[in-house]
Write a protein that holds these residues in place. Structure first.
Motif, mmCIF file in Angstrom:
data_model
loop_
_atom_site.group_PDB
_atom_site.id
_atom_site.type_symbol
_atom_site.label_atom_id
_atom_site.label_comp_id
_atom_site.label_asym_id
_atom_site.label_seq_id
_atom_site.Cartn_x
_atom_site.Cartn_y
_atom_site.Cartn_z
ATOM 1 N N PRO A 85 65.917 -29.447 53.830
ATOM 2 C CA PRO A 85 65.398 -28.203 53.754
ATOM 3 C C PRO A 85 63.884 -28.061 54.108
ATOM 4 O O PRO A 85 63.893 -26.757 54.946
ATOM 5 C CB PRO A 85 65.415 -28.009 51.503
ATOM 6 N N GLU A 86 63.064 -28.710 53.848
ATOM 7 C CA GLU A 86 61.353 -28.282 54.579
ATOM 8 C C GLU A 86 61.628 -28.145 56.183
ATOM 9 O O GLU A 86 61.402 -27.045 56.880
ATOM 10 C CB GLU A 86 60.388 -29.420 53.625
ATOM 11 N N GLN A 87 62.127 -29.130 56.527
ATOM 12 C CA GLN A 87 62.717 -29.709 58.349
ATOM 13 C C GLN A 87 63.087 -28.227 58.758
ATOM 14 O O GLN A 87 62.989 -27.199 59.554
ATOM 15 C CB GLN A 87 63.104 -30.843 58.605
ATOM 16 N N LEU A 88 64.352 -27.662 57.935
ATOM 17 C CA LEU A 88 65.412 -26.595 58.389
ATOM 18 C C LEU A 88 64.707 -25.457 57.817
ATOM 19 O O LEU A 88 64.593 -24.277 58.899
ATOM 20 C CB LEU A 88 66.437 -26.770 57.366
ATOM 21 N N ASP A 89 63.162 -24.929 56.712
ATOM 22 C CA ASP A 89 62.628 -23.951 56.687
ATOM 23 C C ASP A 89 62.043 -24.070 58.107
ATOM 24 O O ASP A 89 61.618 -22.217 58.127
ATOM 25 C CB ASP A 89 61.927 -23.425 55.579
ATOM 26 N N LYS A 90 61.459 -25.229 58.488
ATOM 27 C CA LYS A 90 60.331 -25.411 59.765
ATOM 28 C C LYS A 90 60.756 -24.474 60.558
ATOM 29 O O LYS A 90 60.110 -24.323 61.787
ATOM 30 C CB LYS A 90 59.501 -26.310 59.858
ATOM 31 N N VAL A 91 62.182 -24.874 61.173
ATOM 32 C CA VAL A 91 63.119 -24.486 62.077
ATOM 33 C C VAL A 91 63.163 -23.357 62.509
ATOM 34 O O VAL A 91 63.089 -22.472 63.598
ATOM 35 C CB VAL A 91 64.671 -26.018 62.743
ATOM 36 N N GLU A 92 63.390 -22.646 61.319
ATOM 37 C CA GLU A 92 63.807 -21.369 61.269
ATOM 38 C C GLU A 92 62.785 -20.261 61.147
ATOM 39 O O GLU A 92 62.626 -19.369 61.814
ATOM 40 C CB GLU A 92 64.058 -21.191 60.037
ATOM 41 N N HIS A 93 61.719 -20.456 60.947
ATOM 42 C CA HIS A 93 60.558 -19.975 62.015
ATOM 43 C C HIS A 93 60.043 -20.413 62.927
ATOM 44 O O HIS A 93 58.450 -19.950 63.290
ATOM 45 C CB HIS A 93 59.147 -20.828 60.994
ATOM 46 N N THR A 94 60.545 -20.915 63.773
ATOM 47 C CA THR A 94 60.133 -21.425 65.356
ATOM 48 C C THR A 94 61.550 -20.958 65.988
ATOM 49 O O THR A 94 61.155 -20.672 67.507
ATOM 50 C CB THR A 94 60.486 -22.587 65.794
ATOM 51 N N PHE A 95 62.492 -21.175 65.900
ATOM 52 C CA PHE A 95 63.994 -20.023 66.582
ATOM 53 C C PHE A 95 64.951 -20.365 65.570
ATOM 54 O O PHE A 95 65.185 -20.488 64.712
ATOM 55 C CB PHE A 95 64.727 -21.792 67.676
ATOM 56 N N PRO A 96 65.776 -18.979 66.013
ATOM 57 C CA PRO A 96 66.684 -18.655 65.440
ATOM 58 C C PRO A 96 67.849 -19.181 64.986
ATOM 59 O O PRO A 96 68.669 -19.363 66.098
ATOM 60 C CB PRO A 96 67.068 -16.849 65.888
ATOM 61 N N VAL A 97 68.620 -19.792 64.173
ATOM 62 C CA VAL A 97 69.560 -21.179 64.173
ATOM 63 C C VAL A 97 70.148 -20.328 63.212
ATOM 64 O O VAL A 97 70.616 -19.989 62.014
ATOM 65 C CB VAL A 97 68.991 -22.730 64.241
ATOM 66 N N VAL A 98 72.014 -20.975 64.254
ATOM 67 C CA VAL A 98 73.114 -20.139 62.963
ATOM 68 C C VAL A 98 74.003 -21.408 62.712
ATOM 69 O O VAL A 98 75.106 -20.708 61.932
ATOM 70 C CB VAL A 98 74.243 -19.307 63.909
ATOM 71 N N SER A 99 73.515 -22.152 62.607
ATOM 72 C CA SER A 99 74.284 -23.437 61.814
ATOM 73 C C SER A 99 73.330 -24.896 61.392
ATOM 74 O O SER A 99 72.442 -24.945 62.371
ATOM 75 C CB SER A 99 75.485 -23.826 62.582
ATOM 76 N N ILE A 100 73.664 -25.230 60.320
ATOM 77 C CA ILE A 100 73.961 -26.871 60.179
ATOM 78 C C ILE A 100 74.810 -27.560 59.505
ATOM 79 O O ILE A 100 76.379 -27.638 58.735
ATOM 80 C CB ILE A 100 72.751 -26.843 58.955
ATOM 81 N N GLN A 101 74.107 -28.564 60.199
ATOM 82 C CA GLN A 101 75.502 -29.796 60.207
ATOM 83 C C GLN A 101 75.369 -31.300 59.396
ATOM 84 O O GLN A 101 74.395 -31.912 59.760
ATOM 85 C CB GLN A 101 76.393 -30.075 61.456
ATOM 86 N N MET A 102 76.165 -30.705 58.574
ATOM 87 C CA MET A 102 76.133 -31.813 57.114
ATOM 88 C C MET A 102 77.104 -32.811 56.737
ATOM 89 O O MET A 102 78.078 -32.451 56.665
ATOM 90 C CB MET A 102 75.027 -31.544 55.984
ATOM 91 N N PRO A 103 76.211 -34.263 55.705
ATOM 92 C CA PRO A 103 77.383 -35.395 56.047
ATOM 93 C C PRO A 103 77.812 -34.374 53.984
ATOM 94 O O PRO A 103 77.212 -33.796 53.311
ATOM 95 C CB PRO A 103 76.940 -36.581 55.342
ATOM 96 N N TYR A 104 78.985 -34.381 53.855
ATOM 97 C CA TYR A 104 79.174 -33.819 52.181
ATOM 98 C C TYR A 104 81.151 -34.464 51.948
ATOM 99 O O TYR A 104 81.743 -33.873 52.816
ATOM 100 C CB TYR A 104 79.266 -32.214 52.792
#
Length: 327
Positions: A172-191
């Motif tokens: 989540p911390e890395q995702l938040d950092k990316v969101e402040h850098t570039f507009p990403v629309v998805s995340i892929q994760m094991p589930y």
């Protein structure tokens, strides 16, 4: 086949998507079966195909491109990835494996601006396509600033080679950092039923931020099929070899849980894997589910899972079985 829209885009993904992790590096007969599986998936309404350069060391993208060549490009969504290199020994060491030629291959997380652009060009050539619908950071590269990585991505978007950008395997911390850098629309994760860690933070984050969540490994890399023996001896090429999830004890535990699902599957006249896929697909926050197929029969069975409607009683029974299983 139901389609689901990625928020803030005009990209609609098939609810069940084809995951191509195993569709490369095989003998000619196995490549033929993979091609048939991909085409059968499309015929069943699956329009979303996920791949990556690292799968088969580039070969899988080639298989995907050749298999999909007969179909209209604008009816297909291609998702591939960047950030894992086996050519350059730069970035962060990821892991090693023995390829089908018996050679040891070292993999590095590397996502410099130049590397990202080169990877995209190589992927487009292998896929024999002009653009990628969703280009995803496969794993984070701690040695390269996010700003540099996504500067390269921005150029690819401006050139029309990439439509939308996503990420994979981020905290989540890395995702938040990316969101402040570039507009990403998805995340892929094991589930999957046996691995629900993302329910704690990632799923709530995606729901709150209107971010698509693409679930991979929904069958637990085979654990949820009920077909895996505790005595299985994985080949040296198999990434499951030596993994703690695939100890004899854990396989027995998983098989016992799968046995508790069989009456529910039988009552609904579906297979256990179809039941598992349907459950996963209908969990909160899930946009689509990636599942692979070794042949056309498996591809057809996977696609049919999108049409299964589980009752509240069935869903409650599954969740109760999960609680009692200890997973």
């Amino acid at each position: 086949m139901e389609t689901r829209k990625i928020p803030k885009t005009d990209l609609n993904l098939s609810a069940i998507a084809f995951g191509s992790f195993a569709s490369g590096g095989w003998a000619p007969s196995e490549k033929k079966a993979a091609t048939e599986a991909i085409r059968a998936s499309y015929q069943m309404g699956i329009t979303t195909f996920d791949t990556a350069p690292i799968y088969g060391l580039g070969e899988t993208e080639t298989v995907i491109g050749e298999a999909l060549k007969p179909f209209p490009r604008d009816k297909i969504q291609i998702m591939t990835k960047f950030g894992l290199r086996w050519i350059y020994q730069k970035g962060t060491y990821f892991r090693s494996f023995i390829n089908f030629d018996g050679k040891k291959v070292d993999i590095y997380r590397y996502a410099s601006k130049e590397s990202v652009i080169e990877e995209c060009e190589n992927s487009l050539k292998r896929l024999n396509m002009d653009y990628i619908d969703l280009y995803q950071l496969h794993w984070p590269d701690e040695t390269t600033p996010m700003e540099e990585t996504f500067e390269g991505i921005q150029r690819l978007v401006e050139q029309g080679k990439v439509r939308y950008v996503g990420v994979s395997n981020l905290t989540p911390e890395q995702l938040d950092k990316v969101e402040h850098t570039f507009p990403v629309v998805s995340i892929q994760m094991p589930y999957n039923m046996l691995d629900r860690k993302i329910e704690e933070e990632i799923i709530p984050y995606c729901i709150e931020h209107d971010t698509a969540l693409i679930a991979y490994r929904p069958l637990g890399a085979g654990l949820l099929t009920g077909k895996m023996s505790p005595d299985i001896d994985f080949s040296r090429h198999d990434t499951r070899r030596g993994h703690p999830n695939f100890t004899p004890e854990n396989i027995r535990k998983a098989n016992k849980f799968v046995d508790s699902l069989r009456p529910i599957a039988q009552a609904n006249k579906v297979s256990v894997p179809q039941l598992v896929l349907s459950w996963t697909l209908n969990r909160p926050g899930i946009t689509c589910v990636l599942t692979g197929a070794m042949n056309s029969a498996q591809a057809i069975e996977n696609a049919k899972a999108a049409n299964i409607k589980l009752s509240k009683k069935d869903t409650n029974a599954i969740n109760t079985a999960l609680l009692e299983s200890g997973f």
